[in-house]
Structure formats: C-alpha cells, structure tokens
Design an enzyme around this catalytic site. Structure first.
Site, mmCIF file in Angstrom:
data_model
loop_
_atom_site.group_PDB
_atom_site.id
_atom_site.type_symbol
_atom_site.label_atom_id
_atom_site.label_comp_id
_atom_site.label_asym_id
_atom_site.label_seq_id
_atom_site.Cartn_x
_atom_site.Cartn_y
_atom_site.Cartn_z
ATOM 1 N N ASN A 1 -72.875 31.582 17.940
ATOM 2 C CA ASN A 1 -72.487 31.236 16.568
ATOM 3 C C ASN A 1 -73.013 32.207 15.517
ATOM 4 O OD1 ASN A 1 -70.937 28.566 16.519
ATOM 5 N ND2 ASN A 1 -72.552 28.198 18.027
ATOM 6 N N THR B 1 -62.095 14.571 18.664
ATOM 7 C CA THR B 1 -62.778 15.797 19.051
ATOM 8 C C THR B 1 -62.119 16.975 18.371
ATOM 9 O OG1 THR B 1 -63.362 17.194 20.903
ATOM 10 C CG2 THR B 1 -61.323 15.989 21.096
ATOM 11 N N SER C 1 -66.840 37.739 14.572
ATOM 12 C CA SER C 1 -66.594 39.073 15.116
ATOM 13 C C SER C 1 -66.345 39.043 16.611
ATOM 14 C CB SER C 1 -67.763 39.985 14.820
ATOM 15 O OG SER C 1 -68.968 39.457 15.340
ATOM 16 N N LYS D 1 -59.570 20.720 24.068
ATOM 17 C CA LYS D 1 -60.472 21.851 23.942
ATOM 18 C C LYS D 1 -61.584 21.454 22.997
ATOM 19 C CE LYS D 1 -60.873 24.753 21.308
ATOM 20 N NZ LYS D 1 -62.039 24.979 20.360
ATOM 21 N N GLU E 1 -71.287 24.775 23.549
ATOM 22 C CA GLU E 1 -71.575 26.210 23.449
ATOM 23 C C GLU E 1 -72.986 26.530 23.940
ATOM 24 O OE1 GLU E 1 -68.549 27.536 19.879
ATOM 25 O OE2 GLU E 1 -70.587 26.947 19.349
#
Length: 407
Positions: free
Chosen positions: A402, A190, A407, A179, A276
């Site tokens: 990010n 990683t 939250s 992951k 991301e």
C-alpha cells in the site's frame, strides 16, 4: 446441498467472458462480463461510504428502479471513484456499448470497477473491451474461471464458490465470484461480488435474502479497517431452473437462503484469508454472549485489532491483546468469567479460564498459531448468542503493497 466446482457460470443460462483491455497495465486480463440468456431479477447491496464510486450510483439506480438485468461489466485497474459527472457518464457509455454488442436495453446493464481512486477510465478501451467480450461469451467452467481472474487487483488468487440444491423437484444452482484483498472493512458487503442463480424467485424476496445474508457473511470480514468507495454485491436470478416460483417465505425460500449463505460465507472467508500481505486467515468466534448484536461487536473488535493481527503473524499467543480488544468494544461483560481458546488443524488449546492464564504450553500454542487458518474462541458466559468474524494477520508486506499502490 451439494458443493460443486464452479463460479458465475455454474447456474443455467449464465455465460462469462474476459479480455485484456489494457486499462492500466499492458497485457493484463482486466475486464470481465457476466451475461444471462434471459432477463433476471436483480438484487444488490452497496457501500455505506458517503463517497460512492460512479458504478455504485449507476447500479443502485438499476437495482432499485428497474425491473431486471441481463449483464454485468466489470473492470479492474481503475475504480472510477471521485470522477464526477464524467465518470458517471462513462458508466452510461459502458452500458451503451454492451447494449449494442448484446442487443439488450442499456438499463439492464450493471457495471463495476475496482482499482485506483481518482483516475478517469479510458472509455475507448472499456468500450472496445465490451465489444471484444460479447462474441466470446461461454457458459463453460473455464469462462467463469477466467472472469474471476480478470477482476483481481492485489488479490493473489481467484475467489469462486457454487452449490446445488433441490427445490420443487428441480435442481437449483447458486454460484459466484468475488474480489477483495485490501480496503476491506465492509458495512454492507465486500469489494466486488457477483452471485448468479437459476432459481425462480420474486425480486422482493431476492433482495431480502441478500440483505439479510450479508450481515453474517461479508459484513463480518475486515482486512484493514477501510470501507471502500466501490463495495458492491450483485445477485442475479434468471428462473431457468424451472422450480415453482418462490413468492413467500416458505421452506423453498429457506432452502435457497442456505445455499446463498454457503456461497457468500465461502467467498467472505476467501477474501479474509487473501488480505494484502496476509499469511493466515484469522477467525474469531464469540460464544456465550448476551445478544447477537453484542456477539457481533465483540468478534469484530478482536478481528480488527492491529496488535492482535500482528501477534497472529508472529504466532504469538498474546492473549492479553484479545481480552483488551473485547474490553474496549463497548460491550459490558465480566472479564473474570471469560474463557479463551486457540484452534487450528494443529489442535486446540485453552489459553485463559475465568480471565486468567491456564499455564498453557507456549510451544503448543505457537504450533497451533503457525497454521494457515487460526481461530480464537472467546466464551463470554453471559448467554446463548454467538457470532463469527473473519480477518487476517498483519504483516510487513501490507505496508509494502500500500505504500506504492498507485505505481
């Protein structure tokens, strides 16, 4: 070498399970277990970040100071990093729960966590998750697939790979899952990677094979320039293939290394392509460098350039940013000798020759840069060394993800 459909359960004697322990979110599958029916020799590589998460310190002790391992317990949601002695104690409690549920020694249990830094694990939920997974362990393809999904955080897709090779007349399998999507700029490996094999090999050579291979695989990946506190790659080998035991660097050892390299390279590229907010895998190949070390430095300098990554997102052949990134890498070269190409499944185009523009078609370049995987090839014309680094484009969504990660 035969590429097969599989992951951590592809090799003989390995099982997996997953569960929704509700560590951070309700209803989400967030724990995975990998288990070997027999003891394994274990190898590992870990983050070089001075701030090391509790699971990293626990696993380093198991890998370096104990003869083998039987299980890996991984949770997502909370990283168990910067949690002091309480957090380290939770690693021990997780291992204890696995020991009791599986009937194996505590010091044969490896643990891994990924998620938010600074929060304490809800150890009661972790322990209950371990107990829930133990009776569900299976060696099926589906069990491995679900385990790969369970360790995801901001990943958008599961990451698996597996191959078969022949050693001494026996079929040997290497499979794995990993992951990683953000906080990816490894100096060892990683975010989290778990590789399993049924090869019979000495612990010393297993560690050497892994330590060498990460230099050209996970260490050549960068998403955002941040080296995680939790980076861990674990490699377990249980000997169930029945091959003649590998105890020296012979042809069998080299064959195993090729299989390991394929799995690690595949997983590394999946991490880069799933950065991301990313829309494209960005590959940088440096050829014609004077030394391998310089080729590595040059390729990493380009793949980590924020301006270049932004240009890839915009499908803009802004080659000046690449030449600039090569120039501040610290490697000495003649910029008036550099050739640069862009390549994708849409074609290949020479952008600069001997440091100046070729007068290329912007329309053609944009078409090439609009694919999901884009390669920049820089020929330094200094020697025969080469290296390849992997990253991704830089998009608006990286900031969105990010800015409110906790939250």
């Amino acid at each position: 070498m035969k590429i097969i459909d599989g992951g951590v359960t592809a090799a003989k004697g390995f099982k997996a399970a997953s569960t929704a322990a509700e560590i951070k979110y309700k209803g989400r599958t967030d724990m995975a277990m990998v288990f070997s029916e027999v003891p394994c020799v274990a190898a590992g590589t870990f983050t070089t970040n001075v701030v090391k998460a509790a699971p990293v310190r626990w696993d380093q002790d198991i890998v370096y100071n104990h003869p083998g391992a039987r299980a890996v317990i991984c949770n997502s949601g909370i990283a168990n990093a910067c949690t002091g002695e309480e957090g380290f104690g939770y690693c021990r409690e997780t291992a204890k729960a696995a020991s009791e549920s599986l009937g194996i020694p505590e010091d044969s249990v490896l643990v891994a966590s990924t998620g938010v830094i600074g929060m304490q694990l809800p150890i009661d939920r972790i322990a209950n998750g371990v107990k829930a997974m133990a009776p569900k362990l299976e060696g099926s393809r589906e069990a491995g697939l679900e385990a790969a999904k369970a360790i995801m955080t901001t990943d958008t897709e599961k990451k698996e790979a597996a191959v078969e090779i022949e050693i001494g007349g026996k079929t040997v399998t290497v499979g794995g899952m990993c992951k990683g999507s953000g906080m990816i700029h490894p100096n060892m490996c990683t975010m989290l990677g778990f590789i399993t094999s049924d090869v019979d090999i000495s612990k010393e050579l297993l560690q050497e094979a892994l330590s060498e291979d990460i230099k050209d695989t996970y260490n050549m990946v960068s998403v955002d320039g941040d080296t995680s506190t939790n980076d861990t790659v674990l490699l377990l080998a249980n000997g169930q293939a029945g091959n003649p035991k590998i105890t020296e660097k012979n042809a069998d050892y080299e064959e195993f290394k090729k299989a390991l390299n394929y799995v690690n390279t595949t997983l590394a590229k999946k991490i880069a392509g799933d950065g991301e907010g990313a829309t494209a895998l960005f590959e940088v190949k440096v050829i014609g460098a004077a030394t391998k070390a310089e080729a590595v430095t040059l390729s990493k300098s380009v793949v980590t350039s924020s301006l270049t990554k932004a240009a890839i997102y915009g499908h803009d052949a802004n080659w000046g940013r690449i030449l600039c990134a090569l120039g501040y890498s610290g490697v000495q070269f003649d910029p008036e000798k550099v050739d640069l190409y862009f390549e994708s499944k849409a074609g290949k185009i020479k952008i600069i020759e001997n440091g100046v523009s070729t007068g290329y078609s912007e329309e053609e370049a944009t078409k090439i840069l609009s694919e999901e995987a884009v390669t920049a090839i820089a020929d330094m014309k200094m020697g025969d060394a080469s290296a390849t680094a992997w990253g991704c484009d830089l998009t608006y969504d990286y900031i969105k993800i990010n800015a409110d990660y906790r939250s």
